[in-house]
Design an enzyme around this catalytic site. Structure first.
Site, PDB file in Angstrom:
ATOM      1  N   ASN A 154       0.174  11.499  32.182  1.00  0.00           N
ATOM      2  CA  ASN A 154      -0.172  10.258  31.432  1.00  0.00           C
ATOM      3  C   ASN A 154      -1.848   9.881  31.673  1.00  0.00           C
ATOM      4  O   ASN A 154      -1.858   9.637  32.943  1.00  0.00           O
ATOM      5  CB  ASN A 154       0.721   9.216  31.901  1.00  0.00           C
ATOM      6  CG  ASN A 154       0.383   7.817  31.121  1.00  0.00           C
ATOM      7  OD1 ASN A 154      -0.677   7.478  30.326  1.00  0.00           O
ATOM      8  ND2 ASN A 154       0.908   6.809  31.688  1.00  0.00           N
TER       9      ASN A 154
ATOM     10  N   LYS B 263      -3.441   7.717  30.680  1.00  0.00           N
ATOM     11  CA  LYS B 263      -3.668   6.088  30.604  1.00  0.00           C
ATOM     12  C   LYS B 263      -4.964   5.900  29.942  1.00  0.00           C
ATOM     13  O   LYS B 263      -5.264   6.702  28.837  1.00  0.00           O
ATOM     14  CB  LYS B 263      -3.773   5.513  32.049  1.00  0.00           C
ATOM     15  CG  LYS B 263      -2.413   5.852  32.984  1.00  0.00           C
ATOM     16  CD  LYS B 263      -2.234   5.277  34.097  1.00  0.00           C
ATOM     17  CE  LYS B 263      -0.916   5.591  34.608  1.00  0.00           C
ATOM     18  NZ  LYS B 263      -0.490   4.820  35.934  1.00  0.00           N
TER      19      LYS B 263
ATOM     20  N   GLU C   2       9.922   4.965  37.309  1.00  0.00           N
ATOM     21  CA  GLU C   2       8.521   5.070  37.955  1.00  0.00           C
ATOM     22  C   GLU C   2       8.482   3.702  38.849  1.00  0.00           C
ATOM     23  O   GLU C   2       8.369   2.591  38.127  1.00  0.00           O
ATOM     24  CB  GLU C   2       7.630   4.973  36.900  1.00  0.00           C
ATOM     25  CG  GLU C   2       7.225   6.093  36.029  1.00  0.00           C
ATOM     26  CD  GLU C   2       5.761   6.223  35.528  1.00  0.00           C
ATOM     27  OE1 GLU C   2       5.248   7.261  35.868  1.00  0.00           O
ATOM     28  OE2 GLU C   2       5.446   5.364  34.738  1.00  0.00           O
TER      29      GLU C   2
ATOM     30  N   SER D  80       2.542   8.381  41.990  1.00  0.00           N
ATOM     31  CA  SER D  80       1.810   9.021  43.129  1.00  0.00           C
ATOM     32  C   SER D  80       2.547  10.558  42.988  1.00  0.00           C
ATOM     33  O   SER D  80       2.495  10.728  44.508  1.00  0.00           O
ATOM     34  CB  SER D  80       1.884   8.327  44.269  1.00  0.00           C
ATOM     35  OG  SER D  80       1.043   7.060  44.143  1.00  0.00           O
TER      36      SER D  80
HETATM   37  P1  13P Z   1       0.305   7.765  39.380  1.00  0.00           P
HETATM   38  O1  13P Z   1       0.678   9.223  39.216  1.00  0.00           O
HETATM   39  O2  13P Z   1      -1.499   7.669  39.151  1.00  0.00           O
HETATM   40  O3  13P Z   1       0.644   7.092  40.187  1.00  0.00           O
HETATM   41  O4  13P Z   1       0.715   7.143  37.941  1.00  0.00           O
HETATM   42  C1  13P Z   1       2.160   7.129  37.558  1.00  0.00           C
HETATM   43  C2  13P Z   1       2.336   6.746  36.349  1.00  0.00           C
HETATM   44  O5  13P Z   1       2.210   5.575  35.982  1.00  0.00           O
HETATM   45  C3  13P Z   1       2.472   7.716  35.219  1.00  0.00           C
HETATM   46  O6  13P Z   1       3.135   7.027  34.144  1.00  0.00           O
END
Ligand code: 13P
Length: 250
Positions: A9, A11, A166, A212
């Site tokens: 992801n 983001k 998550e 993470s």
């Molecule tokens: P991180 O792997 O940066 O913690 O993010 C997890 C996440 O929100 C994936 O959608």
């Protein structure tokens, strides 16, 4: 046998030009990999990444979409628009959408139903905050997110759904759930799906863990019975970090 599914992801990272460069090196690095892999990229970056990943097995997904089909919804992106580009998978209900943009379970459910009606696949994110976990509300939170999020989705349509567990406190914090804690949550979610649907649907359901996930913890997580894949944020933005994660899913 559940096929592992590893998703990145991105983001709000990667402009179209950055995404194209990154996708080219990812495509190269994953050549020959048979693991199911997706990158969920920002809307405007989708066309550039799709172009580069043409001919590869890497799925290009979206990170969100509107709960409405079309019309006066300034700033929104519809399922139809995504499908027209060639995108058939969408992440819905990410905790950042829930926490920052106030998306509720019923709002997310409308998106889930619309995506399914449009023939798309959905990665539905669920997970508790730290205070919910510490307050002993883990099961209650997961129960309402799963029950409300999937309301109206038939057993047959569950083939189109992946759940991503998550825990909010593990996202971007470097603090991962222990494999045991994550597996317990996944087992609970699978049990819930068995109750809502049946054992067969629960058995086939892919449940990703997110929060993470890194090269050095992915093996322990994926070795657990109920953890079928990963939804990766930060570590999906580097080929060096993402590649070993994908390979542990092999
Ligand atoms: P991180 O792997 O940066 O913690 O993010 C997890 C996440 O929100 C994936 O959608």
């Amino acid at each position: 046998m559940r096929e592992p599914f590893i998703a990145g992801n991105w983001k709000m990272n990667m402009t179209p030009s950055q995404g194209a460069v990154f996708a080219a090196s990812l495509k190269d690095a994953l050549k020959g990999s048979r693991t199911k892999v997706m990158v969920a990229v920002p809307f405007v970056t989708i066309p550039a990444v799709l172009e580069v990943l043409k001919g590869s097995n890497i799925i290009v997904g979206a990170q969100n979409m509107s709960d409405q089909k079309s019309g006066a919804h300034t700033g929104e992106i519809s399922a139809l628009m995504l499908k027209d580009l060639g995108v058939n998978t969408v992440i819905l209900g990410h905790s950042e959408r829930r926490a920052i943009y106030g998306e509720s379970d019923s709002f997310i459910n409308r998106k889930v139903l619309l995506a399914i009606a449009e023939g798309m696949e959905v990665v539905l994110c669920i997970g508790e905050t730290l205070s919910e976990r510490e307050g002993g509300h883990l099961e209650e939170v997961l129960t309402s997110q799963v029950t409300e999020g999937l309301k109206g989705v038939s057993a047959e349509e569950m083939k189109k759904i992946t759940l991503a567990y998550e825990p909010v406190w593990a996202i971007g914090t470097g603090r991962t759930a222990t494999p045991e804690d994550a597996n317990d949550a996944h087992a609970f979610i699978r049990g819930l799906v068995a109750k809502l649907y049946n054992e067969g649907v629960a058995e086939e359901l892919i449940i990703q863990y997110g929060g993470s996930v890194k090269a050095d913890n992915v093996a322990a997580l994926l070795s657990k019975e109920h953890i079928d894949g990963a939804l990766v944020g930060g570590a999906s933005l580097s080929v060096e970090q993402f590649l070993p994660i994908v390979n542990f899913g092999a």
